[in-house]
Every structure is written in C-alpha cells, then in structure tokens.
Design a protein around this motif. Structure first.
Motif, short mmCIF file in Angstrom:
data_model
loop_
_atom_site.label_atom_id
_atom_site.label_comp_id
_atom_site.label_asym_id
_atom_site.label_seq_id
_atom_site.Cartn_x
_atom_site.Cartn_y
_atom_site.Cartn_z
N SER A 34 0.81 -1.22 0.00
CA SER A 34 0.00 0.00 0.00
C SER A 34 0.85 1.27 0.00
O SER A 34 0.31 2.36 0.14
CB SER A 34 -0.98 0.00 1.18
N ALA B 156 5.37 -6.57 7.01
CA ALA B 156 4.78 -7.05 5.76
C ALA B 156 3.37 -6.49 5.54
O ALA B 156 2.54 -7.11 4.87
CB ALA B 156 4.77 -8.58 5.74
N LEU C 147 -2.16 5.95 8.30
CA LEU C 147 -1.06 6.87 8.62
C LEU C 147 0.33 6.28 8.40
O LEU C 147 1.29 6.74 9.02
CB LEU C 147 -1.18 7.32 10.09
C1 LIG Z 1 -6.06 4.72 -0.65
C2 LIG Z 1 -5.02 4.88 0.44
C3 LIG Z 1 -4.58 6.17 0.78
C4 LIG Z 1 -3.66 6.34 1.80
N1 LIG Z 1 -3.21 7.60 2.08
C5 LIG Z 1 -2.29 7.79 3.07
C6 LIG Z 1 -1.81 9.10 3.37
O1 LIG Z 1 -2.18 10.06 2.71
N2 LIG Z 1 -0.93 9.24 4.39
C7 LIG Z 1 -0.51 8.19 5.14
O2 LIG Z 1 0.24 8.40 6.10
N3 LIG Z 1 -0.93 6.93 4.86
C8 LIG Z 1 -1.80 6.70 3.85
N4 LIG Z 1 -2.25 5.46 3.56
C9 LIG Z 1 -1.79 4.34 4.40
C10 LIG Z 1 -0.41 3.86 3.97
O3 LIG Z 1 -0.41 3.68 2.58
C11 LIG Z 1 -0.08 2.54 4.69
O4 LIG Z 1 -0.30 2.67 6.08
C12 LIG Z 1 1.38 2.17 4.47
O5 LIG Z 1 1.68 2.15 3.09
C13 LIG Z 1 1.69 0.80 5.08
O6 LIG Z 1 3.04 0.53 4.81
P1 LIG Z 1 3.68 -0.89 5.17
O7 LIG Z 1 5.12 -0.78 4.85
O8 LIG Z 1 3.28 -1.27 6.55
O9 LIG Z 1 2.94 -1.94 4.23
P2 LIG Z 1 3.01 -2.15 2.65
O10 LIG Z 1 3.32 -0.91 1.92
O11 LIG Z 1 1.78 -2.87 2.26
O12 LIG Z 1 4.28 -3.08 2.47
C14 LIG Z 1 4.31 -4.42 2.90
C15 LIG Z 1 5.19 -5.19 1.94
O13 LIG Z 1 5.41 -6.51 2.46
C16 LIG Z 1 5.53 -7.38 1.36
N5 LIG Z 1 5.31 -8.77 1.84
C17 LIG Z 1 4.15 -9.30 2.25
N6 LIG Z 1 4.33 -10.59 2.62
C18 LIG Z 1 5.65 -10.85 2.45
C19 LIG Z 1 6.46 -12.01 2.64
N7 LIG Z 1 5.94 -13.16 3.11
N8 LIG Z 1 7.78 -11.95 2.35
C20 LIG Z 1 8.32 -10.78 1.87
N9 LIG Z 1 7.59 -9.67 1.68
C21 LIG Z 1 6.28 -9.69 1.95
C22 LIG Z 1 4.49 -6.89 0.38
O14 LIG Z 1 4.74 -7.31 -0.93
C23 LIG Z 1 4.57 -5.37 0.57
O15 LIG Z 1 5.39 -4.74 -0.40
C24 LIG Z 1 -3.16 5.22 2.52
C25 LIG Z 1 -3.56 3.95 2.14
C26 LIG Z 1 -4.47 3.76 1.11
C27 LIG Z 1 -4.86 2.37 0.72
#
Ligand SMILES: Cc1cc2nc3c(=O)[nH]c(=O)nc-3n(C[C@H](O)[C@H](O)[C@H](O)COP(=O)(O)OP(=O)(O)OC[C@H]3O[C@@H](n4cnc5c(N)ncnc54)[C@H](O)[C@@H]3O)c2cc1C
Length: 439
Positions: free
Chosen positions: A66, A278, A406
């Motif tokens: 995301s 993840a 966030l």
């Molecule tokens: C429409 C929308 C708008 C948003 N707008 C905002 C905003 O304006 N401001 C803000 O602060 N937040 C916003 N967010 C929220 C923000 O995008 C997320 O909270 C954030 O991207 C989460 O990041 P992450 O690194 O936790 O997860 P992710 O970005 O989902 O990354 C997790 C990664 O783990 C990998 N993965 C999964 N399983 C495995 C495995 N077994 N082995 C290896 N890799 C794996 C996946 O491929 C993925 O790339 C928004 C979200 C959405 C959907």
C-alpha cells in the motif's frame, strides 16, 4: 517547492546489481526486514545508520503493497484511529450500501468476525481519544525526521503547503475544528474559525461553489509516495543494504526463543534478528512463528484525475471522505475503507462510489476519463493503532505494522523507534500503547 531532487525509476536488476552480499561483508548475520513498504524501508534505514548489516526481503517489488498509490499525506493532525463514535452504525449500514465510505463486505464477515468485534468494542469516545493522543505523541518528531531524511540524502518529492479540509457546510467545518481541538496539547495550531465564501475560493480556486467552508491545517505536508519508496531504496542500496525483490519469506528457523534464519525460496538465510513489516500480510507471516497478530486489510482505492486547475495543496473532501493530492500535473483521488478480508481484488464499484460522491467538489475534473485505478491494503489492527515492538516470546523478533491510514506519516518515527529497540535500547514510553502483546 519539491524538497529533493527528482529520481528515475528503479528496476529490480539495478537494485540487486548495487547490492552487497551481506555474508561477504560482515562476520555476523544481518538483520532481516520483511517487507519493502515505507515501514520496512524506513526501519532498514535507521538500522543501517545504527551500524547493523541489514537485508530487506520483499516478496514482489518495493512499494508493491500500500506504499505506492496512497495519498502521500504527512498528517499527524489525523491521528484519531478509525474506530470511533458513530463508526459502528456506519459499518452496520454499509452492509446494505456498497457506496458507503466505510464498507464491510457481508460475505467476508464470518472470516473476520473476531476482528470486527474487537473493532466494534473500540468504537467509543474514550478509546478513540486515547488512541489519538498515543498516535500524536508517536508522530511528534515526524516533520523533523522527514527533514533529516532529505538532509541525509534520501531523494524524494515533498511539499509543505498544509492540508485544506473542504466542507459543504460551515457547520461541518466547525465540527472539524472541534475534532482537531485535542491536538492543541501536542503543539498544533488549531484554527479558531473556518474560512468561508470568497476567501475560501481565492485560497483554493480548484473547489466548486458548492464547497462553502474550509479548515486550513498549516504545517502538514505531502510526498509523492513512490518517490519516497524509491528514494529510501536508493539510499539503502548506496549504504550497502541488500534490497532483495522477489524474495517471499516462507518460514523461519528457530533455536529456543531466538529466530536464527528466514526461509526464502526454500533456502535458509541466517539472521541476527527479524522485523516483520509485511503490511496487511504481517499476521500471516507472524503465524509462521506461531504468534497471533490480528491484522486485517482496510482496503482503499485511488485513481488519477485530469483537472483544469490543480489545487495548491492536498484537499480533504470531508463530506465525501475523499482525499485529493496534486501529484505531477494530475490529481490523485483516494478514499474508502473496505473491510473485505486480505485480498487485492479491485472492485470497480468502490471507485465509482468515490467518483459519484467527490465529483461535485472539484471544478472541471475529467471524471469520465480517470486513469491509474489502484487498490491498496492498509494494515489494520482492531483498535486502529499501530503494532510496534518485540514479538514475544522471541528475543530477537520484532514487528512494525498496523499503521492504517497513517503509514506514510508514521514511517520515520516508527522506523527510528523500532530500530532503537532492535539495537538493544529500552522500550520508549511512546511505544507502550502499540505493544504487540496487547491483543
Ligand atoms: C487509498 C489509500 C490512501 C492512503 N493515504 C495515506 C496518506 O495520505 N498518508 C498516510 O500516512 N498513509 C496513507 N495510507 C496508508 C499507507 O499507505 C499505509 O499505512 C502504508 O503504506 C503501510 O506501509 P507498510 O510498509 O506497513 O505496508 P506495505 O506498503 O503494504 O508493504 C508491505 C510489503 O510486504 C511485502 N510482503 C508481504 N508478505 C511478504 C512475505 N511473506 N515476504 C516478503 N515480503 C512480503 C508486500 O509485498 C509489501 O510490499 C493510505 C492507504 C491507502 C490504501
């Protein structure tokens, strides 16, 4: 002014070509960060700065979760968690109304009943306010940390024009100001009055006449999300961190209460410690360590809209619950919270629902010609708060997820805090509300 230099696209090959084999480099095994989203990449950055060997293991490509198509807002002012007063009624009504900004898919309810009940229990003022204060405290160093990232050579596009909350009624804008009130004790300058009439349309000519009132939150920022992902990745690679794309973590090796290896493509990679970052999949990864983490997906959608006048800053169309961010020469329109389980199915009806509710707000948008339809899974815990800290009973396994709406905002603060704990530091009080053991 865009804060840092523009960068070209990164392909997996170039990342791998620039990588250094950790096994050649150091005597000790690296820390493995599982997940190449903003949370994993930021934490890897701080781990590397603390002197650790680090490998980032990403199942697909960096930003594939995301962290790419989101709205890119850096908004500690939106620290209130999703579960709150009124949300339960909203969620229940959505069972029969797929246009609802918060939508629970009826067919998915049996599979996520326990999580939904946990969510329902937190839909009250007391928990919502406690979550707001905890999140705002975690977010306190956010702007300083973003400036430091840029100063430390992370190249990304950031703007500092604030965020404008746009309302159809003056009354709605006044309610917004009341809702922002608790942030004053975290140093926020909450506006006393809405901006109305001609003043509003002079400030933001992209809004239609239907929009009657606005609340300007100065000091907030936004990034081009994929530029942040790429900038962090490039910086990591330059710092000698291996960023392995196409590396899906399938399991773990353990010795007592220590994780000694992660299994990727059937091969075990020795590690000194692991961070589970993840995103919405973190619960599934934790299950392979025998740990229960209730992480669900709050699916959101975005698309790109051509407009004759680009807004000067991000707009929150509060009555539609839709966010709009100027990215390049188009507007990214993002919204909805769909609880339909962990899947990346893109439901066009949800995009159409955003178009229907938001089109009256933006002057002259080409709503029939939208492009770049995207769906992403916000990682969500039932209390709407991040999950950050050591994963018991393991001595060297940690988690950073659940950042819901966030993740971009909280990535630097989370990354710095969890990297410090992984480096042997004490668990800071600011992380207490987010401890993984609370479920
Ligand atoms: C429409 C929308 C708008 C948003 N707008 C905002 C905003 O304006 N401001 C803000 O602060 N937040 C916003 N967010 C929220 C923000 O995008 C997320 O909270 C954030 O991207 C989460 O990041 P992450 O690194 O936790 O997860 P992710 O970005 O989902 O990354 C997790 C990664 O783990 C990998 N993965 C999964 N399983 C495995 C495995 N077994 N082995 C290896 N890799 C794996 C996946 O491929 C993925 O790339 C928004 C979200 C959405 C959907």
């Amino acid at each position: 002014v865009w804060g840092a230099k523009a960068i070209g696209s990164i392909v997996a090959g170039s990342i791998l070509a620039g990588a250094v084999d950790a096994s050649i480099r150091g005597v000790s095994a690296p820390y493995a960060v599982i997940g190449g989203g903003v949370i994993g990449l930021c934490t890897a950055h701080y781990l590397r700065r603390a002197g650790h060997d680090v490998v980032v293991l990403e199942r697909a490509t960096v930003g594939a979760g995301s962290s790419s198509g989101n709205a890119g807002w850096i908004v500690p002012s939106l620290s209130a968690p999703v579960p709150g007063p009124g949300q339960l009624g909203f969620a229940l009504r959505s069972l029969i109304n797929p246009d609802s900004p918060l939508y629970v898919r009826a067919a998915s309810v049996p599979g996520m009943l326990g999580w939904l009940l946990g969510f329902a229990r937190r839909c009250n003022r007391r928990d919502n306010l406690a979550g707001l204060h905890a999140t705002a405290a975690l977010a306190a160093p956010t702007m300083q940390l973003y400036d430091e990232l840029a100063a430390n050579g992370v190249a990304f596009e950031m703007r500092t024009d604030g965020i404008l909350f746009a309302h159809l009624t003056v009354e709605g804008a006044r309610e917004e100001i009341n809702a922002l009130g608790p942030l004053a004790e975290h140093g926020y300058c909450v506006p006393a009055q809405p901006i109305v009439g001609a003043d509003l349309h002079t400030l933001e000519p992209a809004l239609t006449e239907q929009v009657r009132a606005g609340v300007m939150v100065e000091g907030e920022r936004h990034v081009a999300p994929m530029s942040l992902v790429r900038g962090l990745t490039e910086r990591l690679v330059a710092d000698g961190v291996e960023v392995r794309e196409g590396a899906s973590v399938e399991g773990f090796e353990r010795a007592g209460e220590r994780v000694t290896g992660v299994v990727v493509d059937g091969c075990a990679l020795p590690v000194s410690g692991v961070l589970l970052a993840a995103g919405a999949w973190t619960g599934q990864v934790a299950a392979r360590l025998g740990c229960r983490l209730p992480v669900q997906a709050g699916k959101g959608y975005s698309f790109s809209l051509a407009v004759p006048t680009l807004p000067c800053r991000p707009l929150y169309l509060a009555d539609a619950r839709v966010g709009c961010t100027p990215i390049g020469n188009r507007l990214r329109v993002a919204g909805t919270m769909e609880l339909s389980g962990i899947n990346t199915r893109l439901d066009d009806r949800r995009i159409e629902a955003i178009v229907r509710t938001a089109r009256g707000f933006i002057e002259g948008g080409d709503w029939d010609g939208i492009t770049e339809r995207w769906v992403g899974m916000r990682p969500m815990a039932p209390d709407g708060l991040p999950i950050i800290g050591r994963l018991e009973p393991y001595a060297n396994a940690y988690v950073a997820t659940g950042h819901a709406m966030l993740g971009v905002t909280l990535a630097p603060a989370t990354g710095r805090a969890v990297a410090a704990v992984m480096s042997g530091g004490p668990n800071p009080p600011a992380l207490q509300p987010f401890r993984p053991g609370r479920f």
